[in-house]
Design a protein around this motif. Structure first.
Motif, mmCIF file in Angstrom:
data_model
loop_
_atom_site.group_PDB
_atom_site.id
_atom_site.type_symbol
_atom_site.label_atom_id
_atom_site.label_comp_id
_atom_site.label_asym_id
_atom_site.label_seq_id
_atom_site.Cartn_x
_atom_site.Cartn_y
_atom_site.Cartn_z
ATOM 1 N N PRO A 1 39.909 11.848 58.293
ATOM 2 C CA PRO A 1 39.930 12.236 56.892
ATOM 3 C C PRO A 1 39.310 13.628 56.717
ATOM 4 N N THR A 2 39.922 14.386 55.867
ATOM 5 C CA THR A 2 39.410 15.733 55.629
ATOM 6 C C THR A 2 38.642 15.757 54.318
ATOM 7 N N THR A 3 37.588 16.497 54.317
ATOM 8 C CA THR A 3 36.814 16.678 53.085
ATOM 9 C C THR A 3 36.932 18.131 52.682
ATOM 10 N N GLU A 4 37.114 18.329 51.418
ATOM 11 C CA GLU A 4 37.311 19.673 50.921
ATOM 12 C C GLU A 4 35.979 20.220 50.428
ATOM 13 N N ILE A 5 35.640 21.387 50.919
ATOM 14 C CA ILE A 5 34.397 22.030 50.520
ATOM 15 C C ILE A 5 34.754 23.241 49.676
ATOM 16 N N SER A 6 34.223 23.245 48.494
ATOM 17 C CA SER A 6 34.517 24.347 47.586
ATOM 18 C C SER A 6 33.547 25.488 47.852
ATOM 19 N N THR A 7 34.077 26.694 47.865
ATOM 20 C CA THR A 7 33.231 27.855 48.133
ATOM 21 C C THR A 7 33.064 28.745 46.905
ATOM 22 N N THR A 8 33.369 28.206 45.749
ATOM 23 C CA THR A 8 33.182 29.015 44.536
ATOM 24 C C THR A 8 31.691 29.142 44.244
ATOM 25 N N PRO A 9 31.277 30.203 43.586
ATOM 26 C CA PRO A 9 29.856 30.395 43.289
ATOM 27 C C PRO A 9 29.261 29.263 42.442
ATOM 28 N N GLU A 10 30.063 28.709 41.530
ATOM 29 C CA GLU A 10 29.570 27.612 40.695
ATOM 30 C C GLU A 10 29.262 26.376 41.549
ATOM 31 N N ALA A 11 30.152 26.059 42.512
ATOM 32 C CA ALA A 11 29.960 24.900 43.376
ATOM 33 C C ALA A 11 28.759 25.104 44.289
ATOM 34 N N GLN A 12 28.575 26.322 44.748
ATOM 35 C CA GLN A 12 27.425 26.613 45.587
ATOM 36 C C GLN A 12 26.126 26.469 44.805
ATOM 37 N N GLN A 13 26.109 26.965 43.573
ATOM 38 C CA GLN A 13 24.921 26.847 42.739
ATOM 39 C C GLN A 13 24.606 25.382 42.446
ATOM 40 N N GLU A 14 25.651 24.583 42.214
ATOM 41 C CA GLU A 14 25.451 23.159 41.950
ATOM 42 C C GLU A 14 24.884 22.447 43.178
ATOM 43 N N ALA A 15 25.361 22.826 44.389
ATOM 44 C CA ALA A 15 24.856 22.226 45.619
ATOM 45 C C ALA A 15 23.384 22.581 45.833
ATOM 46 N N VAL A 16 23.007 23.818 45.517
ATOM 47 C CA VAL A 16 21.615 24.235 45.657
ATOM 48 C C VAL A 16 20.734 23.467 44.678
ATOM 49 N N GLU A 17 21.196 23.286 43.424
ATOM 50 C CA GLU A 17 20.411 22.555 42.427
ATOM 51 C C GLU A 17 20.244 21.086 42.835
ATOM 52 N N THR A 18 21.292 20.489 43.371
ATOM 53 C CA THR A 18 21.217 19.092 43.804
ATOM 54 C C THR A 18 20.234 18.949 44.961
ATOM 55 N N ALA A 19 20.290 19.874 45.910
ATOM 56 C CA ALA A 19 19.376 19.820 47.049
ATOM 57 C C ALA A 19 17.934 20.025 46.593
ATOM 58 N N THR A 20 17.726 20.906 45.610
ATOM 59 C CA THR A 20 16.378 21.155 45.098
ATOM 60 C C THR A 20 15.845 19.923 44.379
ATOM 61 N N GLU A 21 16.688 19.281 43.581
ATOM 62 C CA GLU A 21 16.268 18.065 42.872
ATOM 63 C C GLU A 21 15.922 16.961 43.855
ATOM 64 N N THR A 22 16.711 16.799 44.901
ATOM 65 C CA THR A 22 16.459 15.757 45.904
ATOM 66 C C THR A 22 15.130 16.030 46.617
ATOM 67 N N ALA A 23 14.891 17.275 46.958
ATOM 68 C CA ALA A 23 13.646 17.617 47.643
ATOM 69 C C ALA A 23 12.447 17.411 46.749
ATOM 70 N N THR A 24 12.600 17.707 45.465
ATOM 71 C CA THR A 24 11.486 17.535 44.506
ATOM 72 C C THR A 24 11.187 16.053 44.335
ATOM 73 N N GLU A 25 12.206 15.224 44.260
ATOM 74 C CA GLU A 25 12.016 13.782 44.105
ATOM 75 C C GLU A 25 11.341 13.178 45.337
ATOM 76 N N GLU A 26 11.730 13.629 46.505
ATOM 77 C CA GLU A 26 11.129 13.117 47.733
ATOM 78 C C GLU A 26 9.665 13.548 47.850
ATOM 79 N N ALA A 27 9.366 14.757 47.404
ATOM 80 C CA ALA A 27 7.982 15.254 47.484
ATOM 81 C C ALA A 27 7.096 14.499 46.469
ATOM 82 N N ALA A 28 7.656 14.087 45.353
ATOM 83 C CA ALA A 28 6.893 13.380 44.334
ATOM 84 C C ALA A 28 6.541 11.960 44.782
ATOM 85 N N GLN A 29 7.321 11.388 45.624
ATOM 86 C CA GLN A 29 7.074 10.012 46.055
ATOM 87 C C GLN A 29 6.055 10.050 47.093
#
Length: 120
Positions: A92-120
């Motif tokens: 199965p192939t997964t499509e990775i979007s390289t638009t700036p909006e998708a990249q910014q969203e991926a960075v925000e998601t990763a930051t939120e996940t890291a913040t949640e893990e650090a809080a626990q």
């Protein structure tokens, strides 16, 4: 069977090394030590004998290597899927979007996940 080929290849390599080491690159070698009239093993010119034995051992070595590769390939249980006609399922192939909006969203998601893990 493959082990037998490996043993035979090792013996032929050892004999080939000996035949090459006995020869003198300038043409003297073993024949200059014993003189031209000496007979070693019934051969009058040892340089011709060593030259022929080197070529013969080289040919035997190549033949043993080719035969051992055939023995190695036929002994394996994993055959070529191209030759047997078996089809492999497509990955199965997964499509990775390289638009700036998708990249910014991926960075925000990763930051939120890291913040949640650090809080626990």
């Amino acid at each position: 069977m493959f082990t037998g080929f490996l043993i035979a290849i090792t013996i032929v390599c050892f004999l080939l090394i000996l035949a090459i080491m006995v020869q003198n690159p300038k043409g003297g070698g073993l024949s200059s030590t014993f003189g031209s009239s000496a007979q070693i093993g019934g051969v009058q010119k040892t340089s011709d004998f060593l030259d022929k034995s080197t070529w013969t051992l080289g040919g035997i070595l190549i033949a043993l290597i080719l035969l051992s590769s055939l023995a190695f390939n036929t002994g394996s249980n994993t055959g070529s899927k191209v030759l047997t006609g078996e089809e492999t399922p497509a990955m199965p192939t997964t499509e990775i979007s390289t638009t700036p909006e998708a990249q910014q969203e991926a960075v925000e998601t990763a930051t939120e996940t890291a913040t949640e893990e650090a809080a626990q």
